[in-house]
Motif scaffolding. Structure first.
Motif, PDB file in Angstrom:
ATOM      1  N   LEU A   1       9.222  -0.854   7.118  1.00 55.40           N
ATOM      2  CA  LEU A   1       9.577  -2.084   6.410  1.00 55.40           C
ATOM      3  C   LEU A   1       8.469  -2.604   5.503  1.00 55.40           C
ATOM      4  CD1 LEU A   1      11.474  -3.909   9.280  1.00 55.40           C
ATOM      5  CD2 LEU A   1      12.433  -2.667   7.343  1.00 55.40           C
ATOM      6  N   GLY A   2       7.320  -1.973   5.542  1.00 58.48           N
ATOM      7  CA  GLY A   2       6.287  -2.437   4.636  1.00 58.48           C
ATOM      8  C   GLY A   2       4.918  -1.891   4.978  1.00 58.48           C
ATOM      9  N   ILE A   3       4.041  -2.126   4.032  1.00 57.04           N
ATOM     10  CA  ILE A   3       2.623  -1.811   4.201  1.00 57.04           C
ATOM     11  C   ILE A   3       1.907  -3.151   4.132  1.00 57.04           C
ATOM     12  CG2 ILE A   3       0.649  -0.533   3.311  1.00 57.04           C
ATOM     13  CD1 ILE A   3       2.776   1.160   1.709  1.00 57.04           C
ATOM     14  N   PHE A   4       1.163  -3.481   5.169  1.00 60.22           N
ATOM     15  CA  PHE A   4       0.490  -4.771   5.234  1.00 60.22           C
ATOM     16  C   PHE A   4      -1.009  -4.530   5.151  1.00 60.22           C
ATOM     17  CE2 PHE A   4      -0.748  -8.762   7.454  1.00 60.22           C
ATOM     18  CZ  PHE A   4      -0.067  -9.646   6.644  1.00 60.22           C
TER      19      PHE A   4
ATOM     20  N   SER B   1       3.333  -5.190   1.135  1.00 59.31           N
ATOM     21  CA  SER B   1       3.794  -4.394   0.007  1.00 59.31           C
ATOM     22  C   SER B   1       4.996  -3.547   0.428  1.00 59.31           C
ATOM     23  CB  SER B   1       2.652  -3.492  -0.464  1.00 59.31           C
ATOM     24  OG  SER B   1       3.068  -2.645  -1.497  1.00 59.31           O
ATOM     25  N   THR B   2       5.945  -3.406  -0.501  1.00 60.92           N
ATOM     26  CA  THR B   2       7.138  -2.608  -0.199  1.00 60.92           C
ATOM     27  C   THR B   2       7.457  -1.648  -1.344  1.00 60.92           C
ATOM     28  OG1 THR B   2       8.527  -4.376  -1.053  1.00 60.92           O
ATOM     29  CG2 THR B   2       8.172  -4.338   1.332  1.00 60.92           C
ATOM     30  N   PRO B   3       6.607  -0.647  -1.563  1.00 65.80           N
ATOM     31  CA  PRO B   3       6.911   0.326  -2.615  1.00 65.80           C
ATOM     32  C   PRO B   3       8.192   1.083  -2.272  1.00 65.80           C
ATOM     33  CG  PRO B   3       5.026   1.048  -1.314  1.00 65.80           C
ATOM     34  CD  PRO B   3       5.365  -0.325  -0.849  1.00 65.80           C
ATOM     35  N   PRO B   4       8.898   1.576  -3.288  1.00 67.78           N
ATOM     36  CA  PRO B   4      10.230   2.156  -3.061  1.00 67.78           C
ATOM     37  C   PRO B   4      10.282   3.373  -2.147  1.00 67.78           C
ATOM     38  CG  PRO B   4       9.484   2.582  -5.306  1.00 67.78           C
ATOM     39  CD  PRO B   4       8.509   1.625  -4.693  1.00 67.78           C
TER      40      PRO B   4
END
Length: 143
Positions: A112-115, A89-92
């Motif tokens: 760079l993201g939430i995995f 996931s890549t919320p702003p």
């Protein structure tokens, strides 16, 4: 950074707070902060994917980002091979200075993201592939 157990509740609240405080109100989606509070509590494992920028900057930043993306893909494939569901996931708010501050990252580093990783609610309903033929995505050039 791998977050498990009770630490996920603090992380979930931090995600909601970061969303509410770093994204302009007119750009916020209704219910998004609440969703962020819930999702990190649902997945047994939450990985905060980040890239520490090489100090001498010999390697281009884009290459470092791509290397991290490859590592995440390998993690995703490994999780799937063990029957685990996962998504990146890549919320702003990830790309905001507030996120770097929360994670203790340097100015040139990037989250760079939430995995999220966990067991599927229904292991018998594993998603079916919807990929088209490889020829629709690859241009073959012969000598």
């Amino acid at each position: 950074r791998v977050v498990r157990g009770e630490a996920r509740a603090e992380l979930a609240d931090a995600f909601a707070h970061l969303y509410e405080t770093s994204i302009p109100v007119e750009e916020q989606k209704e219910g998004k902060a609440d969703k962020l509070r819930q999702i990190a509590r649902l997945a047994p494992v939450v990985i905060l994917v980040s890239m520490e920028r090489q100090k001498i900057e010999k390697i281009r930043e884009l290459e470092e980002i791509e290397a991290v993306a490859c590592a995440v893909q390998n993690t995703h494939l490994t999780a799937a091979s063990r029957g685990l569901g996962a998504f990146w996931s890549t919320p702003p708010f990830l790309y905001k200075p507030e996120m770097n501050a929360y994670l203790g990252l340097g100015e040139k580093d990037r989250c760079l993201g939430i995995f999220y990783i966990g067991h599927p609610a229904d292991p018998t309903s594993w998603p079916k592939s919807r990929r088209g033929a490889i020829d629709s995505k690859v241009e073959w050039v012969n000598a």
